[in-house]
Design a protein around this motif. Structure first.
Motif, PDB file in Angstrom:
ATOM      1  N   ARG A 248       0.838  -1.209   0.000  1.00 56.02           N
ATOM      2  CA  ARG A 248       0.000   0.000   0.000  1.00 56.02           C
ATOM      3  C   ARG A 248       0.869   1.254   0.000  1.00 56.02           C
ATOM      4  O   ARG A 248       0.556   2.240  -0.686  1.00 56.02           O
ATOM      5  N   GLU A 249       1.962   1.234   0.750  1.00 58.84           N
ATOM      6  CA  GLU A 249       2.899   2.362   0.735  1.00 58.84           C
ATOM      7  C   GLU A 249       3.489   2.538  -0.660  1.00 58.84           C
ATOM      8  O   GLU A 249       3.648   3.662  -1.154  1.00 58.84           O
ATOM      9  N   THR A 250       3.821   1.423  -1.292  1.00 57.73           N
ATOM     10  CA  THR A 250       4.388   1.453  -2.643  1.00 57.73           C
ATOM     11  C   THR A 250       3.400   2.053  -3.631  1.00 57.73           C
ATOM     12  O   THR A 250       3.769   2.879  -4.484  1.00 57.73           O
ATOM     13  N   ALA A 251       2.129   1.670  -3.534  1.00 56.72           N
ATOM     14  CA  ALA A 251       1.108   2.199  -4.435  1.00 56.72           C
ATOM     15  C   ALA A 251       1.002   3.716  -4.298  1.00 56.72           C
ATOM     16  O   ALA A 251       0.902   4.429  -5.308  1.00 56.72           O
ATOM     17  N   GLN A 252       1.056   4.229  -3.075  1.00 62.47           N
ATOM     18  CA  GLN A 252       0.977   5.678  -2.877  1.00 62.47           C
ATOM     19  C   GLN A 252       2.215   6.379  -3.415  1.00 62.47           C
ATOM     20  O   GLN A 252       2.126   7.468  -4.002  1.00 62.47           O
ATOM     21  N   ASN A 253       3.369   5.754  -3.247  1.00 58.68           N
ATOM     22  CA  ASN A 253       4.615   6.313  -3.790  1.00 58.68           C
ATOM     23  C   ASN A 253       4.554   6.390  -5.313  1.00 58.68           C
ATOM     24  O   ASN A 253       4.958   7.395  -5.928  1.00 58.68           O
ATOM     25  N   LEU A 254       3.994   5.366  -5.926  1.00 53.92           N
ATOM     26  CA  LEU A 254       3.870   5.342  -7.390  1.00 53.92           C
ATOM     27  C   LEU A 254       2.791   6.302  -7.881  1.00 53.92           C
ATOM     28  O   LEU A 254       2.915   6.859  -8.981  1.00 53.92           O
ATOM     29  N   ASN A 255       1.753   6.517  -7.096  1.00 54.98           N
ATOM     30  CA  ASN A 255       0.774   7.542  -7.449  1.00 54.98           C
ATOM     31  C   ASN A 255       1.445   8.899  -7.575  1.00 54.98           C
ATOM     32  O   ASN A 255       1.198   9.658  -8.533  1.00 54.98           O
ATOM     33  N   ARG A 256       2.308   9.227  -6.620  1.00 55.09           N
ATOM     34  CA  ARG A 256       3.015  10.512  -6.658  1.00 55.09           C
ATOM     35  C   ARG A 256       3.941  10.596  -7.864  1.00 55.09           C
ATOM     36  O   ARG A 256       4.035  11.631  -8.541  1.00 55.09           O
ATOM     37  N   PHE A 257       4.634   9.486  -8.146  1.00 52.88           N
ATOM     38  CA  PHE A 257       5.553   9.423  -9.285  1.00 52.88           C
ATOM     39  C   PHE A 257       4.812   9.631 -10.608  1.00 52.88           C
ATOM     40  O   PHE A 257       5.201  10.461 -11.441  1.00 52.88           O
ATOM     41  N   LEU A 258       3.722   8.913 -10.795  1.00 58.00           N
ATOM     42  CA  LEU A 258       2.968   8.993 -12.042  1.00 58.00           C
ATOM     43  C   LEU A 258       2.262  10.338 -12.176  1.00 58.00           C
ATOM     44  O   LEU A 258       2.191  10.908 -13.280  1.00 58.00           O
ATOM     45  N   ASP A 259       1.749  10.853 -11.086  1.00 53.88           N
ATOM     46  CA  ASP A 259       1.099  12.167 -11.135  1.00 53.88           C
ATOM     47  C   ASP A 259       2.092  13.257 -11.530  1.00 53.88           C
ATOM     48  O   ASP A 259       1.763  14.165 -12.309  1.00 53.88           O
ATOM     49  N   ALA A 260       3.312  13.165 -11.008  1.00 54.91           N
ATOM     50  CA  ALA A 260       4.328  14.176 -11.319  1.00 54.91           C
ATOM     51  C   ALA A 260       4.724  14.140 -12.792  1.00 54.91           C
ATOM     52  O   ALA A 260       4.937  15.182 -13.416  1.00 54.91           O
ATOM     53  N   LEU A 261       4.818  12.935 -13.359  1.00 55.25           N
ATOM     54  CA  LEU A 261       5.178  12.817 -14.774  1.00 55.25           C
ATOM     55  C   LEU A 261       4.014  13.220 -15.674  1.00 55.25           C
ATOM     56  O   LEU A 261       4.223  13.753 -16.768  1.00 55.25           O
ATOM     57  N   GLY A 262       2.800  12.931 -15.254  1.00 58.78           N
ATOM     58  CA  GLY A 262       1.625  13.310 -16.028  1.00 58.78           C
ATOM     59  C   GLY A 262       1.488  12.589 -17.352  1.00 58.78           C
ATOM     60  O   GLY A 262       0.808  13.088 -18.263  1.00 58.78           O
ATOM     61  N   ALA A 263       2.108  11.439 -17.487  1.00 57.04           N
ATOM     62  CA  ALA A 263       2.102  10.709 -18.767  1.00 57.04           C
ATOM     63  C   ALA A 263       0.782   9.988 -18.995  1.00 57.04           C
ATOM     64  O   ALA A 263       0.043   9.673 -18.052  1.00 57.04           O
ATOM     65  N   LYS A 264       0.507   9.728 -20.274  1.00 56.52           N
ATOM     66  CA  LYS A 264      -0.683   8.971 -20.656  1.00 56.52           C
ATOM     67  C   LYS A 264      -0.357   7.509 -20.960  1.00 56.52           C
ATOM     68  O   LYS A 264      -1.218   6.646 -20.866  1.00 56.52           O
ATOM     69  N   LYS A 265       0.892   7.234 -21.356  1.00 51.26           N
ATOM     70  CA  LYS A 265       1.294   5.880 -21.724  1.00 51.26           C
ATOM     71  C   LYS A 265       2.646   5.544 -21.096  1.00 51.26           C
ATOM     72  O   LYS A 265       3.498   6.409 -20.942  1.00 51.26           O
ATOM     73  N   ALA A 266       2.815   4.267 -20.770  1.00 54.58           N
ATOM     74  CA  ALA A 266       4.102   3.807 -20.239  1.00 54.58           C
ATOM     75  C   ALA A 266       4.355   2.383 -20.697  1.00 54.58           C
ATOM     76  O   ALA A 266       3.446   1.545 -20.656  1.00 54.58           O
ATOM     77  N   MET A 267       5.571   2.132 -21.152  1.00 48.72           N
ATOM     78  CA  MET A 267       5.982   0.770 -21.505  1.00 48.72           C
ATOM     79  C   MET A 267       6.852   0.234 -20.367  1.00 48.72           C
ATOM     80  O   MET A 267       7.758   0.932 -19.893  1.00 48.72           O
ATOM     81  N   ILE A 268       6.577  -0.990 -19.937  1.00 49.78           N
ATOM     82  CA  ILE A 268       7.271  -1.593 -18.801  1.00 49.78           C
ATOM     83  C   ILE A 268       8.308  -2.591 -19.310  1.00 49.78           C
ATOM     84  O   ILE A 268       7.986  -3.477 -20.103  1.00 49.78           O
ATOM     85  N   LEU A 269       9.539  -2.471 -18.814  1.00 47.49           N
ATOM     86  CA  LEU A 269      10.633  -3.324 -19.295  1.00 47.49           C
ATOM     87  C   LEU A 269      10.759  -4.639 -18.536  1.00 47.49           C
ATOM     88  O   LEU A 269      11.790  -5.307 -18.654  1.00 47.49           O
TER      89      LEU A 269
END
Length: 387
Positions: free
Chosen positions: A179-200
């Motif tokens: 749950r902590e990780t999910a919130q950390n990633l919410n902040r990361f994704l919100d800051a980038l503001g991207a619409k698409k992401a490719m996962i390696l």
């Protein structure tokens, strides 16, 4: 486009489970007798103690595939991991493998990488808003040279070990950390503001699409897998395979590759075939594949015991060696590192490739194969010195 197998990551369904034990009978690691499997399942579903699952289950999700009723027993086992840790805590040696511990195996490797690779990873921390980006995942962050190829040039890679997807938390039942990780990633994704992401990596792709939303991830980002992207580029001719890779290889399956199913795990095989490599399958492959080795430390009763991890790694490398293959190929960078670490302590040496390096060979480049072995040896040394 690969379909994500979201149903496999729904909670354990008590109503569907008939405690038939099929999941444990067909488990490639446990291989329990029917009567023992029935007793084990009955105890686990009622919150009782477990003599086998809590000590040996590697949370590879294979049981969700083999369950005849779709009850998702893997989620029951992970729930019991969580209960075990809540009651007994974690052994001190386990923290070396926890993603956000200051003194962990990834930070040990990061601190000892060549400066040019450190600079690559540092550049990926750029938080300038963008429309699209490539998420490397923790294991690529400790092997950034895998992205140093012509066909990956120009990709907008963003991420770091600080924005780990938490896959290791999930497979060990550490729900609070997830749950902590999910919130950390919410902040990361919100800051980038991207619409698409490719996962390696396959693990990250599953975590973002199937698991993290259940633990608080809230995003409208559309995620895709790099495996999809690579095969599309080969089919359209944007990646030109100009040189035959004259190798007999065997494939280490990602635990998530098998859970995504045939459409997913067939793509690495198509890539290798297109590159000219000959494939020999291990007895445990595709849906019944062994974990690469790190899963040996996932059971609650192990807590990343290095002996368990080593034994699981040697098991899969021994089976891969027995195929007679000249080289091993992984399409998960974590699998590549686990197998490379195992090779560092084995007397018989065979090269371990990431599938990106096979594509490099086929496009006329020379992959930095020596760095795979170096990182494997570094991982072993770090465990010996710090864990």
């Amino acid at each position: 486009m690969i379909k994500t197998s979201a149903g496999y990551f729904e909670p354990y369904d008590r109503n569907k489970c008939e405690t038939c034990g099929e999941c444990l009978v067909r488990c490639p690691v446990l291989k329990m007798k029917r009567e023992d499997a029935i007793a084990e399942m009955s105890s686990l579903r009622d919150g009782g103690k477990s003599s086998k699952v809590l000590r040996r289950c590697e949370s590879c999700f294979g049981c969700n595939i083999t369950c005849p009723n779709g009850a998702n027993p893997a989620q029951l086992f992970i729930e019991r991991f969580h209960d075990f840790h809540a009651e007994k805590g974690f052994p001190a040696h386990s923290f070396y493998f926890m993603p956000h511990s200051e003194n962990n195996f990834r930070n040990y490797i990061l601190a000892r990488m060549p400066q040019d690779e450190k600079d690559m990873v540092e550049s990926w921390k750029d938080m300038t808003p963008c429309d699209e980006f490539v998420y490397p995942g923790c294991n690529i962050c400790v092997a950034p040279y895998l992205t140093r190829s012509k066909f990956m040039r120009g990709l907008n890679i963003r991420g770091s070990v600080d924005v780990c997807c938490g896959e290791m938390y999930y497979r060990t039942g550490m729900y609070e950390k997830l749950r902590e990780t999910a919130q950390n990633l919410n902040r990361f994704l919100d800051a980038l503001g991207a619409k698409k992401a490719m996962i390696l990596c396959s693990a990250g792709y599953n975590m973002f699409t199937n698991v993290l939303p259940k633990f608080g991830l809230e995003t409208k980002v559309k995620f895709t897998s790099y495996i999809d992207w690579i095969w599309d580029k080969i089919e359209t001719g944007e990646i030109k395979l100009e040189r035959k890779v004259d190798l007999t290889v065997t494939i280490q399956e990602s635990c998530y590759g098998k859970i995504f199913g045939k459409d997913y795990y067939d793509i690495p095989r198509k890539i290798l075939h297109a590159a000219g490599a000959k494939i020999v399958e291990m007895p445990h492959s595709k849906e019944c594949a062994y974990c690469c080795g790190i899963g040996g430390g996932f059971p609650a009763g192990s807590g990343y015991n290095p002996i368990d991890i080593t034994a699981a790694s040697l098991r899969v490398v021994a089976e891969a060696s027995a195929t007679g293959a000249e080289a091993f190929v992984a399409y998960c960078s974590g699998c590549m590192q686990s197998m490379s670490a195992a090779m560092a302590v084995l007397p018989v040496k065979k090269p371990v490739y990431h599938i990106l390096q096979i594509i490099q060979l086929a496009t006329g480049e020379e992959p930095e194969l020596n760095l795979n072995a170096q990182r494997g040896a570094m991982m072993v040394k770090g465990i010996m010195l710090n864990q």
